[in-house]
Structure formats: C-alpha cells, structure tokens
Design a protein around this motif. Structure first.
Motif, short mmCIF file in Angstrom:
data_model
loop_
_atom_site.label_atom_id
_atom_site.label_comp_id
_atom_site.label_asym_id
_atom_site.label_seq_id
_atom_site.Cartn_x
_atom_site.Cartn_y
_atom_site.Cartn_z
N LEU A 3 5.49 12.52 17.46
CA LEU A 3 4.38 13.15 18.16
C LEU A 3 3.48 12.03 18.66
O LEU A 3 3.48 10.93 18.12
N SER A 4 2.65 12.34 19.66
CA SER A 4 1.78 11.28 20.15
C SER A 4 0.32 11.56 19.81
O SER A 4 -0.09 12.70 19.57
N MET A 5 -0.43 10.48 19.80
CA MET A 5 -1.85 10.53 19.50
C MET A 5 -2.48 9.50 20.44
O MET A 5 -1.90 8.45 20.67
N ARG A 6 -3.65 9.81 21.00
CA ARG A 6 -4.26 8.85 21.91
C ARG A 6 -5.15 7.92 21.09
O ARG A 6 -6.17 8.36 20.55
N HIS A 7 -4.77 6.65 21.07
CA HIS A 7 -5.40 5.70 20.15
C HIS A 7 -6.92 5.68 20.21
O HIS A 7 -7.60 5.76 19.20
N GLY A 8 -7.47 5.58 21.41
CA GLY A 8 -8.91 5.41 21.53
C GLY A 8 -9.69 6.72 21.60
O GLY A 8 -10.92 6.71 21.70
N LYS A 9 -8.99 7.85 21.61
CA LYS A 9 -9.65 9.13 21.82
C LYS A 9 -9.52 10.09 20.65
O LYS A 9 -10.29 11.05 20.55
N VAL A 10 -8.50 9.88 19.82
CA VAL A 10 -8.18 10.87 18.79
C VAL A 10 -9.41 11.14 17.89
O VAL A 10 -10.18 10.22 17.58
N THR A 11 -9.59 12.41 17.57
CA THR A 11 -10.69 12.83 16.70
C THR A 11 -10.12 13.18 15.33
O THR A 11 -8.91 13.42 15.20
N PRO A 12 -10.96 13.26 14.30
CA PRO A 12 -10.44 13.66 12.98
C PRO A 12 -9.72 15.00 13.01
O PRO A 12 -8.66 15.16 12.39
N ALA A 13 -10.25 15.96 13.77
CA ALA A 13 -9.62 17.29 13.82
C ALA A 13 -8.22 17.20 14.44
O ALA A 13 -7.26 17.78 13.95
N MET A 14 -8.14 16.43 15.51
CA MET A 14 -6.84 16.29 16.19
C MET A 14 -5.87 15.51 15.31
O MET A 14 -4.67 15.83 15.24
N ALA A 15 -6.36 14.47 14.64
CA ALA A 15 -5.49 13.68 13.75
C ALA A 15 -4.94 14.58 12.65
O ALA A 15 -3.74 14.56 12.35
N ARG A 16 -5.82 15.41 12.10
CA ARG A 16 -5.38 16.27 11.01
C ARG A 16 -4.32 17.26 11.48
O ARG A 16 -3.28 17.45 10.83
N SER A 17 -4.54 17.87 12.63
CA SER A 17 -3.55 18.85 13.10
C SER A 17 -2.24 18.16 13.48
O SER A 17 -1.16 18.71 13.29
N THR A 18 -2.33 16.92 13.97
CA THR A 18 -1.09 16.20 14.32
C THR A 18 -0.31 15.83 13.05
O THR A 18 0.92 15.95 13.01
N ILE A 19 -1.02 15.40 12.02
CA ILE A 19 -0.36 15.07 10.75
C ILE A 19 0.28 16.32 10.15
O ILE A 19 1.43 16.30 9.67
N GLU A 20 -0.45 17.44 10.21
CA GLU A 20 0.12 18.70 9.69
C GLU A 20 1.39 19.06 10.45
O GLU A 20 2.40 19.47 9.87
N LYS A 21 1.33 18.89 11.75
CA LYS A 21 2.50 19.22 12.58
C LYS A 21 3.68 18.28 12.27
O LYS A 21 4.85 18.69 12.28
N LEU A 22 3.37 17.02 12.01
CA LEU A 22 4.43 16.06 11.67
C LEU A 22 5.25 16.54 10.48
O LEU A 22 6.47 16.45 10.46
#
Lengths: 391, 97
Positions: free
Chosen positions: A330-349
């Motif tokens: 999955l991708s994450m935008r390095h300079g933009k990612v927020t804690p909420a988005m990081a959390r949902s991306t990790i959950e999805k992983l």
C-alpha cells in the motif's frame, strides 16, 4: 586466482550488495581490493580489506547536497551535485589505482560512473552492479535525454571520442541486477544492456549490529519502520506521525529506524534505534513501512512481507510503484500522511490477505534467484574467460 | 465563449482535491504557486489522472500530456498549478483544429 577491484559509492544501499558479492569471491580465493571513499565507509568494510582511498585529498568527502529535496528534483541534484562531481574527482586517482593494482576485472556500481569511465579507458573487463532497477528503465523522453546529456558532458572531459556512449554506466560485458523481472514488471521499456537478474543478496559481509531481541513479544504483530540511511535524519515529522498512529494500536510492536532522540517520546510499543541488523530483524517481522529503497523492498519481499511504501526521493517512487503494481503493498504519502491515515493504512495492511499472498509469491522468485553466488559466478567467469592451467 | 483563468484555476484545484482524495488535501491550501512535485508530492501517474479528469470536465482534448512532454527537466520539477492553469486557459481560448 583473479585480481578484482571493486568501486562503489559511499552509500549503504550500494555498498551492502557489493559486500556480499566480494565475500563470496574472496571465499573462492580471489584477491579483492576496494577503491572507495574510505573516510565514510572504511568501517563497513571487512577489517582486513585491501582499501585504496579515493578521497585522500578531500577534506570531508562527498555528501548528498540537500537531503530535503524530493521527487524528480532529487534525481537532478543527485546527478548534478553528487554523482558527477564525484566522478570528475575520482578519474585521476582511480586510473592510478587501477594501473597499480592491475585488476583482471573491475566491479563497478552503476552510480559511480567515474569508475566505469576508467574501466572503459583502460580496456579492463568490467561488471556493472545495479542496486536499483529504476536505473535500467526508460522513464520519459525528457528525463532519458537529460541523463544522456549529463553522461556525455562527463565523458567529453576524459574519454576519447570513439569510446563515448549514451549510457557509459552500463558495462557492455555484463550488468548484474539485484532484483528480479517479476517485480520489475513491464510498465516501462528498459535501457538496452546485457542484464543478469540475480535477485537480492542475502546480507553476507555486513557488520554485526546489536539489538535487544527480548523486546519483541511473541503475541504481537510486528512492523519494521525505516526510511533508509539517507533520509533517516531528514526530518522527524514522518516518524512522529507513525508514533502517534501506533500509540493507538497496542497490539502492534514497531521497530523504528530513526534518530534516537525520538526514543523518549515513543509509545511503549515502538522501539527507536538509529541502526538495526535489518535482515535478522526482518525474519521476525509481519510487515514493513519504508521509503521503497530498493534493498529494503527486495529484502522484505524475499521474506514474503507486505509493505507500506512512502517514497521520498531518487529511485524510490519508481520502486514503490513496482510494489503497488505487484499487489504486495500500500502507499503512504511521506510528507502528508496523518496519524489517522497511517492507522487506517496499517490496519489495511494486516487485514488484506492478498498483500501477504502476493508478497509470498514474489518471495518464491526472489529466493530462487542465485543472489551473491550468482553474481560471483558471473564475475569469476569474466576474470578467467577460459579455465587457466593450474600451476 | 472563453473561460477565464480564475474559472480554470478553480476547476484545476477541485480536480486535484478529488483525484488525490486523502484527508490532508481537504485543508491543504492550493494556489497558482503550488508545485506538483514538491508541495503536493504527486507522482506522474497521479498527474496523468488529474489531467484526464480536467480534460473530461472541459469535454475536449486539451493536449496536457503532449504539452508536458515538451518541457525540460527543470520545468517539470518546478511545474505549478498556475503553469497548468495558464496552459489550459490558452488551450480553451484556441478554437479546436
């Protein structure tokens, strides 16, 4: 026994694969020497290595000029402020080193074109090591033409006209690529060169790094978070966002390769270390969040680990795209990612089994590849084209 | 009827927001000076999607991608929302061949 001269830039991602290949060749009795920027990487070479310093005259040695830039701009600056100035400064010393050592073969990293030019000028058989497949792809006519111009201006200062070519960085004899064609995909055409895809090396030749292994619990999901050695100290925002996200996810343990000053602010389930034994650690992990550095991606995929990729610079956006296209991340935008988005991306992983399944599929092809042994076979064969009589 | 620069700018910004569709971009200030590479961290595949969305909005082929392919690496690095808006405004003012 052959005399083999290795020359690689003072960057971890370029040095590590070469270390594994050199160790394999040395085991077979070949004489290895290193022409490198010793001030920066002598401590990462074997203690008894034969080292010719390229930076004897330099005060500080080369450094990545502006670690803050990202994307295409970093590609431009990497050439203009790093690769080309290093190449120009090393031509004269390396030519002298090569005349003195008299190598049967030179082994040259693809981002050290100064060494490629010396091999071309002296007519020494040579092998190119490619530590990121972004370099073998034609990305766009604008970028390709610009790269060719950069190489041409470098060659004009050193090589006679008849030896100049569009891509002097690739050996006409053999080009060893530490990846495989499954991950590379077909999204972009390749530069024409004699490629041998050997897959990732298995990490031999690296120094031992301490790690508190008993911190890892048996009942947690484990993540390695790393932005690589070039971007580790760039800024702490990304790491702070990861810590904020993980503070809400106590079922996960994360080892984060980051400045140790962050350790005191880390939640209990995040261990901050500035340097880790990455391969041994990956054996314990369930997933990886990284900058899509080529080595880290291949090492994670060799273990069937799904990834979250947050590319920053250089080749990373291209390698991140390979991971996404292969269905292993999955991708994450390095300079933009927020804690909420990081959390949902990790959950999805962790809740998308296809990601791990595709990573495991890639692991099979990575593990079937010959790695450092295959690279050493190619180089040894180049050193003795026909079997020499034993005296 | 021609479309003004400001109207085009509003469309470009809207299409960037809806194509990226991540939480941070809702509040992220986008103007003519905003650069695609450095400020928005867009990769080329996302830029192509935005270009397609803009072309769909205006209902014709504006030639954004061929306009880009004529740019130097320095121009690509510095490419801003205003550069794209300026190109689209003039493309819309030119009668289709």
């Amino acid at each position: 026994m052959a005399r083999i001269l290795f020359s690689v830039p003072p960057l971890t991602g370029h040095l590590n694969p070469a270390l594994a290949v050199a160790e394999e060749l040395e085991k077979r009795g070949h004489q290895i020497a290193w022409a490198v920027h010793a001030k920066q990487i002598r401590d990462k070479l074997p203690p008894r290595a034969w080292v010719y310093p390229l930076d004897a005259e330099d005060v500080d040695g080369p450094s990545i000029a502006d670690p803050q830039v990202r994307g295409l701009e970093s590609v431009r600056l990497f050439f203009e402020d790093y690769t080309l100035p290093i190449a120009l400064r090393m031509l004269t010393p390396l030519e002298a080193i090569s005349r003195s050592f008299c190598p049967d073969v030179m082994v040259v990293d693809h981002q050290l074109p100064g060494a490629a030019l010396v091999a071309r000028k002296l007519g020494v058989p040579w092998t190119t090591l490619v530590t990121t497949t972004a370099s073998i792809l034609k990305m766009s006519p604008t970028v390709d033409e610009w790269v060719a111009q950069q190489y041409m201006s470098l060659q004009c200062s050193y090589l006679p006209k008849e030896l100049r070519v569009e891509r002097p960085d690739f050996s006409p004899h053999q080009v060893v690529v530490f990846s495989n064609e499954t991950l590379l995909g077909n999204a972009h055409p390749r530069v024409d060169a004699p490629y041998h895809f050997v897959g990732p090396t298995k990490g031999n030749g690296r120094r031992v790094v301490d790690f508190p292994w008993d911190w890892l619990r048996s009942d947690s999901r484990k993540l390695l978070i790393s932005l690589g050695t070039v971007s580790r100290d760039r800024d702490t925002r990304f790491f702070e966002v990861m810590m904020a996200a993980l503070a809400e996810m106590p079922e996960i343990q994360a080892v984060m390769v980051a400045p140790e000053s962050l350790a005191e602010r880390a939640p209990l389930n995040v261990l901050v270390r500035s340097y880790v034994p990455q391969l041994e650690l990956l054996d314990q992990m369930d997933g990886v969040i990284c900058h899509a550095g080529h080595n880290t991606v291949c090492e994670a995929l060799s273990r069937g680990l799904p990834l979250i990729v947050a590319p920053i610079r250089d080749d990373q956006p291209v390698i991140a795209r390979q991971v996404i296209d292969a269905g292993a991340g999955l991708s994450m935008r390095h300079g933009k990612v927020t804690p909420a988005m990081a959390r949902s991306t990790i959950e999805k992983l962790f809740s998308t089994p296809e990601l791990a399944a595709n990573a495991k599929r890639l692991a099979q092809s990575m593990l079937a590849a010959p790695g450092a042994v295959g690279a050493a076979n190619l180089i040894a064969a180049q050193a003795s084209p026909s079997v020499r009589p034993v005296h | 009827m021609s479309t003004s620069y400001d109207d085009v700018l509003a469309v470009v910004i809207q299409q960037i927001r809806s194509t990226v569709n991540e939480d941070w971009i809702e509040d992220f200030e986008i103007g003519p000076e905003t650069r695609f590479n450095d400020d928005l961290e867009l990769e080329s595949i996302e830029f192509v999607k935005i270009a397609d969305a803009i072309q769909n909005h205006f209902g014709n082929q504006l030639g954004i991608i061929s306009w880009l392919s004529g740019k130097s690496i320095h121009e690509l690095i510095g490419l801003s929302v205003g550069d794209l808006t300026g190109f689209i405004t003039s493309a819309l003012a030119t009668p289709e061949a």
